[in-house]
Motif scaffolding. Structure first.
Motif, PDB file in Angstrom:
ATOM      1  N   MET A  79      48.421  44.805  32.942  1.00 15.23           N
ATOM      2  CA  MET A  79      49.031  45.698  33.510  1.00 15.23           C
ATOM      3  C   MET A  79      49.310  46.765  32.025  1.00 15.23           C
ATOM      4  SD  MET A  79      51.093  44.584  36.850  1.00 15.23           S
ATOM      5  CE  MET A  79      51.886  45.909  36.946  1.00 15.23           C
ATOM      6  N   SER A  80      49.818  46.071  31.243  1.00 10.85           N
ATOM      7  CA  SER A  80      50.330  46.825  30.209  1.00 10.85           C
ATOM      8  C   SER A  80      48.899  47.484  29.383  1.00 10.85           C
ATOM      9  CB  SER A  80      50.809  45.924  28.860  1.00 10.85           C
ATOM     10  OG  SER A  80      49.528  44.921  28.530  1.00 10.85           O
ATOM     11  N   ASP A  81      47.751  46.863  29.577  1.00 13.44           N
ATOM     12  CA  ASP A  81      46.421  47.586  29.028  1.00 13.44           C
ATOM     13  C   ASP A  81      46.233  48.712  29.983  1.00 13.44           C
ATOM     14  OD1 ASP A  81      44.682  46.000  27.220  1.00 13.44           O
ATOM     15  OD2 ASP A  81      45.337  44.619  28.075  1.00 13.44           O
ATOM     16  N   LEU A  82      46.669  48.842  31.211  1.00 10.33           N
ATOM     17  CA  LEU A  82      46.280  50.172  31.995  1.00 10.33           C
ATOM     18  C   LEU A  82      47.433  51.027  31.866  1.00 10.33           C
ATOM     19  CD1 LEU A  82      45.591  48.447  35.489  1.00 10.33           C
ATOM     20  CD2 LEU A  82      43.958  49.211  33.785  1.00 10.33           C
ATOM     21  N   MET A  85      44.414  49.997  41.574  1.00 15.03           N
ATOM     22  CA  MET A  85      44.226  48.609  41.102  1.00 15.03           C
ATOM     23  C   MET A  85      45.088  47.468  41.571  1.00 15.03           C
ATOM     24  SD  MET A  85      41.955  49.716  38.750  1.00 15.03           S
ATOM     25  CE  MET A  85      41.725  48.625  37.576  1.00 15.03           C
ATOM     26  N   HIS A  86      45.639  47.989  42.367  1.00 16.20           N
ATOM     27  CA  HIS A  86      46.738  46.832  42.907  1.00 16.20           C
ATOM     28  C   HIS A  86      46.238  45.340  43.318  1.00 16.20           C
ATOM     29  CE1 HIS A  86      50.057  45.216  45.270  1.00 16.20           C
ATOM     30  NE2 HIS A  86      50.848  46.015  44.604  1.00 16.20           N
ATOM     31  N   LYS A  87      45.264  45.416  44.044  1.00 16.07           N
ATOM     32  CA  LYS A  87      44.475  44.567  44.571  1.00 16.07           C
ATOM     33  C   LYS A  87      43.830  43.799  43.538  1.00 16.07           C
ATOM     34  CE  LYS A  87      43.972  44.864  49.464  1.00 16.07           C
ATOM     35  NZ  LYS A  87      43.017  44.612  50.731  1.00 16.07           N
ATOM     36  N   MET A  99      43.809  37.879  44.653  1.00 19.73           N
ATOM     37  CA  MET A  99      42.656  38.450  43.831  1.00 19.73           C
ATOM     38  C   MET A  99      41.588  38.772  44.803  1.00 19.73           C
ATOM     39  SD  MET A  99      42.525  35.513  40.920  1.00 19.73           S
ATOM     40  CE  MET A  99      41.213  36.497  39.951  1.00 19.73           C
ATOM     41  N   GLN A 100      41.864  39.423  46.074  1.00 21.83           N
ATOM     42  CA  GLN A 100      41.054  39.911  47.063  1.00 21.83           C
ATOM     43  C   GLN A 100      40.294  41.126  46.367  1.00 21.83           C
ATOM     44  OE1 GLN A 100      40.158  38.490  50.138  1.00 21.83           O
ATOM     45  NE2 GLN A 100      38.467  39.821  49.613  1.00 21.83           N
ATOM     46  N   GLY A 101      40.788  41.965  45.456  1.00 22.10           N
ATOM     47  CA  GLY A 101      40.359  43.050  44.821  1.00 22.10           C
ATOM     48  C   GLY A 101      39.105  42.589  43.872  1.00 22.10           C
ATOM     49  N   MET A 102      39.368  41.703  43.241  1.00 21.81           N
ATOM     50  CA  MET A 102      38.251  41.189  42.367  1.00 21.81           C
ATOM     51  C   MET A 102      37.361  40.410  43.071  1.00 21.81           C
ATOM     52  SD  MET A 102      39.446  42.108  39.306  1.00 21.81           S
ATOM     53  CE  MET A 102      37.859  41.368  38.693  1.00 21.81           C
ATOM     54  N   ARG A 105      36.543  40.644  33.243  1.00 18.63           N
ATOM     55  CA  ARG A 105      37.130  41.497  32.546  1.00 18.63           C
ATOM     56  C   ARG A 105      37.012  42.823  32.730  1.00 18.63           C
ATOM     57  NH1 ARG A 105      37.412  40.064  26.299  1.00 18.63           N
ATOM     58  NH2 ARG A 105      35.529  41.082  26.292  1.00 18.63           N
ATOM     59  N   TRP A 106      35.757  43.233  32.890  1.00 17.82           N
ATOM     60  CA  TRP A 106      35.452  44.879  32.915  1.00 17.82           C
ATOM     61  C   TRP A 106      35.827  45.129  33.923  1.00 17.82           C
ATOM     62  CZ3 TRP A 106      29.316  44.674  32.481  1.00 17.82           C
ATOM     63  CH2 TRP A 106      28.824  44.056  31.051  1.00 17.82           C
ATOM     64  N   LEU A 107      36.115  44.585  35.090  1.00 17.74           N
ATOM     65  CA  LEU A 107      36.610  45.076  36.382  1.00 17.74           C
ATOM     66  C   LEU A 107      37.979  44.969  36.473  1.00 17.74           C
ATOM     67  CD1 LEU A 107      34.064  43.323  38.912  1.00 17.74           C
ATOM     68  CD2 LEU A 107      33.932  45.709  38.080  1.00 17.74           C
ATOM     69  N   LEU A 108      38.530  44.073  35.843  1.00 16.15           N
ATOM     70  CA  LEU A 108      40.091  43.922  35.877  1.00 16.15           C
ATOM     71  C   LEU A 108      40.870  44.843  35.500  1.00 16.15           C
ATOM     72  CD1 LEU A 108      42.299  41.777  36.873  1.00 16.15           C
ATOM     73  CD2 LEU A 108      41.928  41.106  34.327  1.00 16.15           C
TER      74      LEU A 108
END
Length: 636
Positions: A406-409, A434-436, A442-445, A480-483
């Motif tokens: 999250m610090s990267d975002l 980006m929450h999920k 990790m449903q979003g991923m 990592r691209w998606l995260l």
């Protein structure tokens, strides 16, 4: 005979907690508070002399002792205060063992001569596990209030302690994740984010070696076995090997020509001023979004325009309405910030979640974009703001709190805003989307990886078949691209350009998935020509970081969007993922038994105008559609 026996206390600390099960050391319910001592037995001169003569090789007579507090803390009752805004911390419960002796508590001790090894672990605080020479294990001791290093330093003066990695696997993984005692798969389960952010090229070698064993010959693994391995490594990332009944089968899809796409110059200050009326309203938000998608923004505009792109300011708001909103949001931000700033040290000792969040944030802040002038050096105000905004977000969303990544975002947003209030509210909007990605399951991923696989099957079946033949069909190398939305793959300035383009919501839904496809499309020939296997593919993809050019990727991704938009017989699952209308996805319409010609191909401007408007949502993926539709689309 011994005439007297005394003990010299070499180390003593209260508030050292014991856990009854070393394998469940992270669970709070098993903690028992006590005192830890390291003592040296002092015998009379005669006994010491006799021992030195008769047993000259005898080592230290030091003893490690732990004793439960005589009056352990009673369980805390959860209660609500009259000020509900302060009720954000759950009480921490410490439960006594039912087998507590009647004389005052649990107690154990052992001689350091009987000690075989010490395991050192850290989960926000240090805890130690002692293993004796008879293979028995002492329950973990947790140093919630520090003191673990001091105890080890004292122990080293009485017994030789040396670092001894369990194997080459643990040593290599230690270098990757900075954690000396966790096994590989345990670390994946515990924190897949750190693992994937740390570097795939190292992870995969050890992942396969861990299952294969050091002496086994390399061999191709059955797809279902690899699926089980990755599913076990990443909780929630279930990989389905069975094609479910009712899936869509398309024997041949003609994608048509892929059009050429060109980018434009960034939006200028003059263009921006011309787009605002006398009261501060944006005259034509859709036109402005089109321009931002096509060329991005001049840097001087980002601080103001990003607030609109991220939903902090409504597009239709006047300048006066924004001023009132900003004042209200400023008050709200500082009320939340005061909540964690006013927590005393004593309170924080009884709040493990807040303590863990703070520890993780401090660790990540110190290694986020430190080469950027805004964050470089010690005592940099940018680092303080980064820390404070992330801590305040824990008050805003305490259920999620803080997760690594999250610090990267936040970092690029804070860099642009240079103001913690504006950065915070823009960050919360971004996190809604980006929450999920950061939730425990990790449903979003999982959703995005499945959708990306569906797109790749259609765009290039040959390349997809090759990936599957190399156990890479799960696209784990795109994690990592998606995260964190390519944050670690592009230069810092390219990230700013990419994100503002994606925040327009154009030219389609899930445009970032087409960016993944564009990158893989440019690398597929090398991957197949060099016959890269599972490890080599991950290593190659990982090494693309900082070598990608954002403008080229955006052109290729938009060209893919246009190609799919104009495609005849486009599968409905693809149209659903990308948010295309039913009219655009239908190849030929039939009305009254008569066939009508398909519509003319879409131009770039038509795609931008027909794309769904962007509004951040907590899923950030498929909206208004069957949630499992993408799982049933297997294109052959």
């Amino acid at each position: 005979p011994s005439f007297c026996s005394l003990s010299q206390v070499l180390f003593e600390q209260d508030g050292v907690f014991m856990h009854g099960d070393a394998e469940r050391s992270g669970e709070q319910d098993g903690f028992i508070s006590g005192s830890l001592r390291l003592m040296d037995k002092l015998e009379d001169v005669l006994n010491r002399l006799l021992r030195s003569v008769l047993r000259p090789l005898q080592d230290s007579s030091s003893v490690v002792e732990w004793k439960c507090n005589e009056r352990p803390s009673r369980p805390l009752e959860s209660q609500l205060s009259c000020e509900t805004e302060w009720d954000m911390v759950n009480a921490v419960y410490f439960r006594k063992k039912s087998s507590t002796p009647a004389d005052g508590g649990v107690r154990w001790s052992f001689s350091v001569m009987d000690l075989m090894s010490v395991k050192v672990r850290k989960e926000g605080w240090m805890y130690l596990i002692f293993i004796l020479k008879n293979d028995s294990t002492i329950p973990a001791l947790h140093f919630h209030h520090g003191g673990g290093e001091a105890f080890l330093d004292c122990l080293r003066r009485h017994v030789l302690l040396s670092d001894r990695p369990n194997s080459a696997l643990s040593q290599s993984f230690e270098n990757l994740l900075d954690d000396t005692t966790f096994g590989l798969i345990q670390k994946f389960r515990k924190d897949p984010y750190t693992t994937t952010l740390g570097g795939f090229s190292k992870v995969t070698n050890y992942l396969f070696d861990a299952f294969r064993g050091p002496d086994a010959e390399p061999q191709e693994r059955p797809p279902d076995e690899v699926a089980d391995m990755l599913t076990e490594a990443i909780p929630g990332l279930d990989i389905n090997q069975q094609e479910e009944p009712g899936f869509e089968v398309i024997t041949r899809v003609d994608l048509g020509e892929r059009p050429e796409v060109q980018r434009s110059e960034p939006v200028t200050q003059e263009e921006w001023e011309a787009s605002v009326d006398s009261e501060g309203r944006i005259r034509d938000p859709q036109h402005l979004k089109n321009r931002i998608f096509r060329g991005g923004l001049c840097h001087s505009l980002r601080r103001e325009v990003w607030k609109f792109l991220l939903g902090f300011y409504p597009w239709s708001s006047t300048q006066e309405a924004r001023r009132v909103l900003h004042r209200s949001k400023t008050d709200e931000y500082f009320r939340m910030k005061l909540q964690w700033k006013s927590v005393s040290e004593e309170q924080e000792k009884r709040n493990s979640r807040l303590r863990d969040y703070r520890s993780l944030i401090e660790k990540d802040v110190n290694r986020t974009d430190r080469t950027n002038s805004f964050y470089e050096g010690e005592g940099n105000p940018g680092l303080i703001l980064l820390h404070d905004v992330l801590m305040t977000y824990c008050m805003y969303d305490f259920d999620l709190g803080y997760v690594q990544g999250m610090s990267d975002l936040l970092s690029p947003i804070l860099y642009v805003m240079e103001n913690e209030v504006d950065a915070f509210w823009c960050f919360t909007s971004f996190m809604d989307e980006m929450h999920k990605n950061f939730e425990e399951q990790m449903q979003g991923m999982k959703t995005q990886l499945i959708q990306l696989g569906t797109l790749l099957r259609l765009l290039d079946r040959t390349f997809w078949n090759y990936l599957e033949s190399q156990d890479s069909g799960y696209l784990y190398f795109c994690f990592r691209w998606l995260l964190i939305r390519f944050k670690r793959e592009l230069t810092f300035l390219d990230v700013l350009r990419l994100w503002e383009v994606m925040w327009t919501g154009l030219p389609c839904q899930n445009f970032h998935l087409l960016m993944c496809c564009a990158i893989l499309d440019s690398e597929k020939q090398k991957i197949m020509d060099e016959r890269y296997g599972f490890n080599e593919i991950l290593k190659h993809v990982n090494e693309l970081a900082m070598k990608l050019h954002v403008e080229e990727i955006l052109c290729q991704a938009e060209a893919l969007c246009l190609q799919l938009k104009n495609c005849k017989d486009l599968p409905s699952s693809i149209a659903e993922i990308l948010g295309f209308s039913c009219e655009a996805s239908a190849a030929v319409e039939v009305d009254d038994g008569k066939e009508r010609d398909s519509p003319e191909p879409f131009s770039p401007s038509q795609v931008l105008q027909s794309a769904p408007s962007f509004s951040p949502s907590r899923n950030g993926h498929i909206r208004n559609g069957a949630p499992d539709l993408y799982k049933l689309a297997y294109i052959s």
